[in-house]
Design a protein around this motif. Structure first.
Motif, PDB file in Angstrom:
ATOM      1  N   LEU A   7       0.823  -1.206   0.000  1.00  0.00           N
ATOM      2  CA  LEU A   7       0.000   0.000   0.000  1.00  0.00           C
ATOM      3  C   LEU A   7       0.860   1.260   0.000  1.00  0.00           C
ATOM      4  CD1 LEU A   7      -2.718  -0.990   2.637  1.00  0.00           C
ATOM      5  CD2 LEU A   7      -2.989  -0.924   0.150  1.00  0.00           C
ATOM      6  N   ALA A   8       2.040   1.169   0.627  1.00  0.00           N
ATOM      7  CA  ALA A   8       2.918   2.332   0.735  1.00  0.00           C
ATOM      8  C   ALA A   8       3.948   2.403  -0.380  1.00  0.00           C
ATOM      9  CB  ALA A   8       3.636   2.311   2.089  1.00  0.00           C
ATOM     10  N   ALA A   9       4.196   1.299  -1.060  1.00  0.00           N
ATOM     11  CA  ALA A   9       5.297   1.225  -2.020  1.00  0.00           C
ATOM     12  C   ALA A   9       4.974   1.945  -3.323  1.00  0.00           C
ATOM     13  CB  ALA A   9       5.632  -0.238  -2.304  1.00  0.00           C
ATOM     14  N   ALA A  10       6.014   2.357  -4.009  1.00  0.00           N
ATOM     15  CA  ALA A  10       5.870   2.928  -5.341  1.00  0.00           C
ATOM     16  C   ALA A  10       5.736   1.793  -6.352  1.00  0.00           C
ATOM     17  CB  ALA A  10       7.089   3.786  -5.680  1.00  0.00           C
ATOM     18  N   GLY A  11       4.728   1.874  -7.212  1.00  0.00           N
ATOM     19  CA  GLY A  11       4.541   0.844  -8.222  1.00  0.00           C
ATOM     20  C   GLY A  11       3.609  -0.268  -7.784  1.00  0.00           C
ATOM     21  N   THR A  12       3.760  -1.418  -8.429  1.00  0.00           N
ATOM     22  CA  THR A  12       2.847  -2.548  -8.243  1.00  0.00           C
ATOM     23  C   THR A  12       3.487  -3.626  -7.375  1.00  0.00           C
ATOM     24  OG1 THR A  12       1.863  -2.146 -10.409  1.00  0.00           O
ATOM     25  CG2 THR A  12       1.475  -4.309  -9.406  1.00  0.00           C
ATOM     26  N   THR A  13       2.743  -4.057  -6.381  1.00  0.00           N
ATOM     27  CA  THR A  13       3.163  -5.173  -5.526  1.00  0.00           C
ATOM     28  C   THR A  13       2.205  -6.334  -5.725  1.00  0.00           C
ATOM     29  OG1 THR A  13       4.135  -3.720  -3.855  1.00  0.00           O
ATOM     30  CG2 THR A  13       3.548  -5.944  -3.152  1.00  0.00           C
ATOM     31  N   ILE A  14       2.743  -7.536  -5.869  1.00  0.00           N
ATOM     32  CA  ILE A  14       1.938  -8.752  -5.975  1.00  0.00           C
ATOM     33  C   ILE A  14       2.251  -9.623  -4.765  1.00  0.00           C
ATOM     34  CG2 ILE A  14       1.459 -10.834  -7.308  1.00  0.00           C
ATOM     35  CD1 ILE A  14       2.315  -9.266  -9.818  1.00  0.00           C
ATOM     36  N   VAL A  15       1.228  -9.937  -3.986  1.00  0.00           N
ATOM     37  CA  VAL A  15       1.390 -10.782  -2.801  1.00  0.00           C
ATOM     38  C   VAL A  15       0.789 -12.151  -3.114  1.00  0.00           C
ATOM     39  CG1 VAL A  15       0.967 -11.063  -0.336  1.00  0.00           C
ATOM     40  CG2 VAL A  15       1.236  -8.755  -1.311  1.00  0.00           C
ATOM     41  N   GLU A  16       1.619 -13.176  -3.061  1.00  0.00           N
ATOM     42  CA  GLU A  16       1.180 -14.543  -3.344  1.00  0.00           C
ATOM     43  C   GLU A  16       0.999 -15.331  -2.048  1.00  0.00           C
ATOM     44  OE1 GLU A  16       4.333 -15.812  -5.967  1.00  0.00           O
ATOM     45  OE2 GLU A  16       3.276 -15.021  -7.731  1.00  0.00           O
ATOM     46  N   GLN A  17       0.410 -16.517  -2.180  1.00  0.00           N
ATOM     47  CA  GLN A  17       0.125 -17.403  -1.037  1.00  0.00           C
ATOM     48  C   GLN A  17      -0.786 -16.700  -0.018  1.00  0.00           C
ATOM     49  OE1 GLN A  17       1.070 -20.626  -0.964  1.00  0.00           O
ATOM     50  NE2 GLN A  17       2.084 -20.362  -2.932  1.00  0.00           N
ATOM     51  N   ILE A  18      -1.829 -16.041  -0.518  1.00  0.00           N
ATOM     52  CA  ILE A  18      -2.659 -15.218   0.363  1.00  0.00           C
ATOM     53  C   ILE A  18      -3.668 -16.025   1.169  1.00  0.00           C
ATOM     54  CG2 ILE A  18      -2.368 -13.171  -1.056  1.00  0.00           C
ATOM     55  CD1 ILE A  18      -5.202 -13.662  -2.130  1.00  0.00           C
ATOM     56  N   HIS A  19      -3.688 -17.348   0.978  1.00  0.00           N
ATOM     57  CA  HIS A  19      -4.556 -18.154   1.840  1.00  0.00           C
ATOM     58  C   HIS A  19      -4.160 -17.997   3.306  1.00  0.00           C
ATOM     59  CE1 HIS A  19      -1.074 -20.735   0.955  1.00  0.00           C
ATOM     60  NE2 HIS A  19      -1.306 -21.323   2.124  1.00  0.00           N
ATOM     61  N   HIS A  20      -2.885 -17.707   3.555  1.00  0.00           N
ATOM     62  CA  HIS A  20      -2.461 -17.441   4.937  1.00  0.00           C
ATOM     63  C   HIS A  20      -3.200 -16.221   5.494  1.00  0.00           C
ATOM     64  CE1 HIS A  20       0.767 -20.377   5.060  1.00  0.00           C
ATOM     65  NE2 HIS A  20       1.290 -19.890   3.946  1.00  0.00           N
ATOM     66  N   ILE A  21      -3.309 -15.167   4.695  1.00  0.00           N
ATOM     67  CA  ILE A  21      -3.958 -13.938   5.147  1.00  0.00           C
ATOM     68  C   ILE A  21      -5.436 -14.178   5.422  1.00  0.00           C
ATOM     69  CG2 ILE A  21      -4.437 -11.532   4.545  1.00  0.00           C
ATOM     70  CD1 ILE A  21      -2.005 -11.635   2.664  1.00  0.00           C
ATOM     71  N   ASP A  22      -6.068 -15.005   4.601  1.00  0.00           N
ATOM     72  CA  ASP A  22      -7.501 -15.278   4.759  1.00  0.00           C
ATOM     73  C   ASP A  22      -7.817 -15.989   6.066  1.00  0.00           C
ATOM     74  OD1 ASP A  22      -8.013 -14.097   2.314  1.00  0.00           O
ATOM     75  OD2 ASP A  22      -7.976 -15.992   1.202  1.00  0.00           O
ATOM     76  N   ARG A  23      -6.808 -16.509   6.725  1.00  0.00           N
ATOM     77  CA  ARG A  23      -7.038 -17.168   8.008  1.00  0.00           C
ATOM     78  C   ARG A  23      -7.415 -16.167   9.100  1.00  0.00           C
ATOM     79  NH1 ARG A  23      -2.531 -19.121  10.181  1.00  0.00           N
ATOM     80  NH2 ARG A  23      -3.878 -20.045  11.751  1.00  0.00           N
ATOM     81  N   GLY A  24      -7.010 -14.893   8.948  1.00  0.00           N
ATOM     82  CA  GLY A  24      -7.235 -13.940  10.035  1.00  0.00           C
ATOM     83  C   GLY A  24      -7.850 -12.621   9.651  1.00  0.00           C
ATOM     84  N   TYR A  25      -8.064 -12.374   8.331  1.00  0.00           N
ATOM     85  CA  TYR A  25      -8.641 -11.109   7.878  1.00  0.00           C
ATOM     86  C   TYR A  25      -9.791 -11.412   6.922  1.00  0.00           C
ATOM     87  CZ  TYR A  25      -4.354  -9.101   9.782  1.00  0.00           C
ATOM     88  OH  TYR A  25      -3.330  -8.743  10.625  1.00  0.00           O
TER      89      TYR A  25
END
Length: 425
Positions: free
Chosen positions: A381-399
């Motif tokens: 969200l803070a970075a310049a340009g495009t960020t791709i976050v993979e393996q997001i099933h981990h994130i879905d466990r708590g958000y």
């Protein structure tokens, strides 16, 4: 696998409601097994871990439905105390069912639980606590069988203030004969929430929130309606996101008392935090300041579950910050991913040294666990340009759909699901 694509550089702005606490909901859903009948649990987040717990309860014979943040759970038809191994592998919190199932059926069969690979998390304190209450433990390979014809209250001193062990012992002792006292108990707000739920079912427990909890055993518990507390880790994550994007957001449905240590650290970093009842406003118009030393410790100290998120903020701070991790030895896996984005961080044993840089840059990174994944989203969200976050099933466990939360605040973030591979057979 699904991934998140983030176009960074936009300040977050607006108002968002914080959903219920995963770490409170999971033991409460487990505890419901101790009272036969229909429970109504409100403010339950729609998370992967919650669905795994509901699948486990259904496998035991319960009827369970989650709709509009409310779980309606009928435990009367439950007929099994054998938790399927494939479900236990998906979530460490499945171990919370040991105490309730032992109480209800006199026997429980479980397996070594799964979850985030953030370091060694033995369940020996759970087993020692149940043994102290009178349970017999049989271990064969990966299988653990617990049996008890009668549980008796006793004094239990925990070697470490483990949240899970404290909660499992509380649940098992709630219907034990006599009085149980837990010394060196964990003090987290989620333990207080479990006490309130058990007492709403008819238990007699005092002391949650302190290091000494006393449980007077009762003969019977009854179903109830109960509402889960707000998630302090999700709230802390959103606070950091507001600060790192130089945004201004308002959080509703928070408990500021649960966030005292986090608020203190953020204010030291120059973040403005204003509190009005259960509403918090967070902003940071300028570059954050370095924080000389942060040490993760059990509640009420700074939480390990927010260490990675705050590290992202400090990676853009003016000066050198030091973070010491005392809870999980595997909690610095996000450091390599952040350095791909331009962060200047080096690790020595259990300490991370973070020298702030003027800017982070978009990159393709991988979520290695739940909180590390959230931290990488914040970095994007803070970075310049495009960020791709993979393996997001981990994130879905708590958000609960983290991309929707941030989109409501003006972020450019999308979830992409790959098309299924055609089967040519």
């Amino acid at each position: 696998m699904e991934k998140l694509v983030i176009e960074g550089g936009r300040p977050l702005s607006g108002t968002i409601r914080i959903h219920g606490a995963k770490n409170a909901a999971l033991p409460i859903l487990a505890a419901s097994m101790m009272a036969e009948g229909t429970h109504r649990i409100e403010n339950v987040p729609d998370l992967l871990d919650i669905h795994v717990m509901l699948d486990i309860l259904r496998s035991l014979g319960c009827k369970a439905e989650l709709r509009d943040e409310t779980v309606v759970l009928d435990t009367l038809p439950a007929h099994s105390s054998h938790i399927p191994e494939e479900l236990m592998k998906q979530m460490r919190s499945s171990i919370f069912l040991m105490g309730p199932l032992l109480t209800r059926f006199g026997e429980v069969q479980v397996y070594q639980p799964g979850g985030c690979a953030i370091g060694e998390r033995k369940i020996d304190l759970h087993l020692k606590g149940l043994q102290a209450l009178g349970a017999e433990i049989e271990e064969a390979g990966n299988t653990i069988i617990c049996r008890a014809t009668l549980l008796r209250g006793t004094d239990i001193v925990l070697d470490f203030p483990s949240v899970g062990a404290t909660e499992n012992i509380m649940m098992a002792a709630a219907m034990a004969r006599g009085t149980t006292t837990i010394f060196n108990a964990a003090r987290e707000p989620e333990i207080q929430d479990l006490q309130h739920f058990l007492n709403a079912m008819g238990a007699r427990i005092i002391g949650a929130g302190t290091d000494t909890i006393t449980i007077e055993g009762v003969d019977r518990l009854v179903p109830c309606t109960y509402s889960i507390i707000p998630d302090r880790i999700v709230a802390g994550t959103m606070m950091v996101a507001a600060a790192i994007t130089k945004g201004n957001i308002t959080l509703e449905n928070v408990c500021p008392a649960h966030l005292t240590s986090v608020t203190h650290v953020l204010r030291r970093a120059g973040v403005q935090v204003h509190i009005d009842g259960d509403i918090m406003n967070v902003s940071c118009p300028g570059r954050p300041r370095a924080v000389e030393r942060i040490v993760t410790s059990p509640y009420p100290s700074f939480p390990t579950d927010l260490q990675s998120q705050v590290m992202v903020l400090l990676s853009l701070a003016d000066g050198l910050s030091v973070i010491k991790e005392t809870i999980f030895e595997g909690r610095f896996k996000h450091v390599d991913e952040l350095t791909r984005m331009g962060a200047d961080i080096w690790v020595d044993m259990n300490s991370a040294f973070v020298r702030g840089v003027p800017r982070l840059y978009g990159a393709t990174v991988e979520a290695t666990d739940l909180r590390a994944g959230a931290a990488l989203v914040i970095a994007g969200l803070a970075a310049a340009g495009t960020t791709i976050v993979e393996q997001i099933h981990h994130i879905d466990r708590g958000y609960d759909r983290i991309e929707r939360m941030f989109s409501r605040l003006g972020a450019r973030i999308e979830r992409f699901t790959p098309a299924p591979v055609p089967n040519n057979n």
